[in-house]
Design a protein around this motif. Structure first.
Motif, PDB file in Angstrom:
ATOM      1  N   MET A   1      -2.882   4.834  36.240  1.00  0.00           N
ATOM      2  CA  MET A   1      -3.472   3.671  35.609  1.00  0.00           C
ATOM      3  C   MET A   1      -2.936   3.560  34.188  1.00  0.00           C
ATOM      4  O   MET A   1      -2.439   4.532  33.632  1.00  0.00           O
ATOM      5  N   LYS A   2      -3.054   2.386  33.605  1.00  0.00           N
ATOM      6  CA  LYS A   2      -2.562   2.139  32.249  1.00  0.00           C
ATOM      7  C   LYS A   2      -3.752   2.003  31.305  1.00  0.00           C
ATOM      8  O   LYS A   2      -4.711   1.298  31.611  1.00  0.00           O
ATOM      9  N   VAL A   3      -3.679   2.706  30.169  1.00  0.00           N
ATOM     10  CA  VAL A   3      -4.697   2.596  29.125  1.00  0.00           C
ATOM     11  C   VAL A   3      -4.003   2.538  27.774  1.00  0.00           C
ATOM     12  O   VAL A   3      -2.846   2.930  27.636  1.00  0.00           O
ATOM     13  N   ASP A   4      -4.710   2.023  26.789  1.00  0.00           N
ATOM     14  CA  ASP A   4      -4.210   1.966  25.423  1.00  0.00           C
ATOM     15  C   ASP A   4      -5.029   2.908  24.563  1.00  0.00           C
ATOM     16  O   ASP A   4      -6.216   3.137  24.817  1.00  0.00           O
ATOM     17  N   VAL A   5      -4.385   3.442  23.525  1.00  0.00           N
ATOM     18  CA  VAL A   5      -5.064   4.266  22.529  1.00  0.00           C
ATOM     19  C   VAL A   5      -4.802   3.617  21.179  1.00  0.00           C
ATOM     20  O   VAL A   5      -3.654   3.328  20.832  1.00  0.00           O
ATOM     21  N   VAL A   6      -5.875   3.369  20.430  1.00  0.00           N
ATOM     22  CA  VAL A   6      -5.774   2.702  19.136  1.00  0.00           C
ATOM     23  C   VAL A   6      -6.375   3.598  18.065  1.00  0.00           C
ATOM     24  O   VAL A   6      -7.451   4.173  18.257  1.00  0.00           O
ATOM     25  N   TYR A   7      -5.661   3.690  16.943  1.00  0.00           N
ATOM     26  CA  TYR A   7      -6.184   4.425  15.795  1.00  0.00           C
ATOM     27  C   TYR A   7      -6.023   3.537  14.583  1.00  0.00           C
ATOM     28  O   TYR A   7      -4.912   3.120  14.256  1.00  0.00           O
ATOM     29  N   GLY A   8      -7.122   3.233  13.924  1.00  0.00           N
ATOM     30  CA  GLY A   8      -7.099   2.378  12.736  1.00  0.00           C
ATOM     31  C   GLY A   8      -6.667   3.176  11.520  1.00  0.00           C
ATOM     32  O   GLY A   8      -7.442   3.338  10.591  1.00  0.00           O
ATOM     33  N   ALA A   9      -5.457   3.678  11.569  1.00  0.00           N
ATOM     34  CA  ALA A   9      -4.923   4.457  10.450  1.00  0.00           C
ATOM     35  C   ALA A   9      -4.917   3.592   9.191  1.00  0.00           C
ATOM     36  O   ALA A   9      -4.931   2.363   9.288  1.00  0.00           O
ATOM     37  N   PRO A  10      -4.904   4.223   8.034  1.00  0.00           N
ATOM     38  CA  PRO A  10      -4.932   3.443   6.792  1.00  0.00           C
ATOM     39  C   PRO A  10      -3.933   2.295   6.791  1.00  0.00           C
ATOM     40  O   PRO A  10      -4.263   1.202   6.382  1.00  0.00           O
ATOM     41  N   SER A  11      -2.728   2.516   7.236  1.00  0.00           N
ATOM     42  CA  SER A  11      -1.793   1.411   7.398  1.00  0.00           C
ATOM     43  C   SER A  11      -0.547   1.910   8.095  1.00  0.00           C
ATOM     44  O   SER A  11      -0.039   2.953   7.726  1.00  0.00           O
TER      45      SER A  11
ATOM     46  N   SER B   1       0.406   2.686  24.359  1.00  0.00           N
ATOM     47  CA  SER B   1       0.067   2.464  25.764  1.00  0.00           C
ATOM     48  C   SER B   1       0.608   3.633  26.565  1.00  0.00           C
ATOM     49  O   SER B   1       1.701   4.128  26.289  1.00  0.00           O
ATOM     50  N   CYS B   2      -0.161   4.067  27.554  1.00  0.00           N
ATOM     51  CA  CYS B   2       0.322   5.168  28.380  1.00  0.00           C
ATOM     52  C   CYS B   2      -0.221   5.056  29.794  1.00  0.00           C
ATOM     53  O   CYS B   2      -1.240   4.416  30.041  1.00  0.00           O
ATOM     54  N   ARG B   3       0.483   5.705  30.691  1.00  0.00           N
ATOM     55  CA  ARG B   3       0.069   5.799  32.095  1.00  0.00           C
ATOM     56  C   ARG B   3      -0.518   7.177  32.309  1.00  0.00           C
ATOM     57  O   ARG B   3       0.065   8.175  31.901  1.00  0.00           O
TER      58      ARG B   3
ATOM     59  N   VAL C   1     -11.203  10.607  28.130  1.00  0.00           N
ATOM     60  CA  VAL C   1     -10.822  10.138  26.799  1.00  0.00           C
ATOM     61  C   VAL C   1      -9.987  11.204  26.087  1.00  0.00           C
ATOM     62  O   VAL C   1      -8.925  10.916  25.537  1.00  0.00           O
ATOM     63  N   ALA C   2     -10.447  12.441  26.095  1.00  0.00           N
ATOM     64  CA  ALA C   2      -9.720  13.524  25.419  1.00  0.00           C
ATOM     65  C   ALA C   2      -8.322  13.700  25.996  1.00  0.00           C
ATOM     66  O   ALA C   2      -7.343  13.872  25.244  1.00  0.00           O
ATOM     67  N   GLN C   3      -8.198  13.669  27.319  1.00  0.00           N
ATOM     68  CA  GLN C   3      -6.889  13.835  27.951  1.00  0.00           C
ATOM     69  C   GLN C   3      -5.931  12.709  27.572  1.00  0.00           C
ATOM     70  O   GLN C   3      -4.749  12.946  27.299  1.00  0.00           O
ATOM     71  N   VAL C   4      -6.448  11.492  27.533  1.00  0.00           N
ATOM     72  CA  VAL C   4      -5.606  10.348  27.192  1.00  0.00           C
ATOM     73  C   VAL C   4      -5.137  10.427  25.741  1.00  0.00           C
ATOM     74  O   VAL C   4      -3.971  10.169  25.444  1.00  0.00           O
ATOM     75  N   ILE C   5      -6.035  10.800  24.845  1.00  0.00           N
ATOM     76  CA  ILE C   5      -5.641  10.933  23.435  1.00  0.00           C
ATOM     77  C   ILE C   5      -4.553  11.991  23.304  1.00  0.00           C
ATOM     78  O   ILE C   5      -3.547  11.781  22.618  1.00  0.00           O
ATOM     79  N   GLU C   6      -4.715  13.113  23.979  1.00  0.00           N
ATOM     80  CA  GLU C   6      -3.716  14.181  23.929  1.00  0.00           C
ATOM     81  C   GLU C   6      -2.388  13.714  24.525  1.00  0.00           C
ATOM     82  O   GLU C   6      -1.329  13.891  23.926  1.00  0.00           O
ATOM     83  N   GLN C   7      -2.438  13.102  25.705  1.00  0.00           N
ATOM     84  CA  GLN C   7      -1.218  12.647  26.374  1.00  0.00           C
ATOM     85  C   GLN C   7      -0.483  11.572  25.594  1.00  0.00           C
ATOM     86  O   GLN C   7       0.735  11.468  25.686  1.00  0.00           O
ATOM     87  N   SER C   8      -1.208  10.774  24.826  1.00  0.00           N
ATOM     88  CA  SER C   8      -0.586   9.665  24.096  1.00  0.00           C
ATOM     89  C   SER C   8       0.352  10.146  22.994  1.00  0.00           C
ATOM     90  O   SER C   8       1.233   9.410  22.561  1.00  0.00           O
ATOM     91  N   GLY C   9       0.169  11.388  22.526  1.00  0.00           N
ATOM     92  CA  GLY C   9       0.986  11.903  21.425  1.00  0.00           C
ATOM     93  C   GLY C   9       0.447  11.536  20.060  1.00  0.00           C
ATOM     94  O   GLY C   9       1.022  11.893  19.031  1.00  0.00           O
ATOM     95  N   LEU C  10      -0.675  10.846  20.030  1.00  0.00           N
ATOM     96  CA  LEU C  10      -1.239  10.378  18.766  1.00  0.00           C
ATOM     97  C   LEU C  10      -1.590  11.524  17.822  1.00  0.00           C
ATOM     98  O   LEU C  10      -1.398  11.414  16.610  1.00  0.00           O
TER      99      LEU C  10
END
Length: 87
Positions: A1-11, A17-19, A26-35
């Motif tokens: 499945m496709k999900v997005d990860v967003v981080y409101g970094a200062p700028s 987006s990741c599969r 949630v934790a797995q997706v954040i880790e997999q995203s590389g964020l």
């Protein structure tokens, strides 16, 4: 499945987006995203996370198309002539 990860970094804010597998949390997706490698200041033990604006726990299972959001910690510094009393 496709999900997005967003981080409101200062700028600027980051959107990745990741599969992932259908039972991803949630934790797995954040880790997999590389964020976390891009933004080492993120502390998932101290910062809130959500999906489409609603707070969730790190072990929440996601659905296709979800947007995981990592929120900035909110702090407020008072000016010298300002206090938090309403006297």
């Amino acid at each position: 499945m496709k999900v997005d990860v967003v981080y409101g970094a200062p700028s600027p804010p980051l959107l990745l987006s990741c599969r992932v597998s259908d039972d991803a949390t949630v934790a797995q997706v954040i880790e997999q995203s590389g964020l976390l490698r891009c933004c080492p200041e993120i502390n998932l033990q101290a910062q809130k996370v959500g999906v489409f604006g609603k707070f969730v726990k790190l072990d929440s299972v996601l659905k296709d198309g979800d947007r995981v959001e990592i929120y900035q910690r909110i702090t407020r510094a008072l000016d010298d002539d300002e206090d938090d009393d309403q006297e």
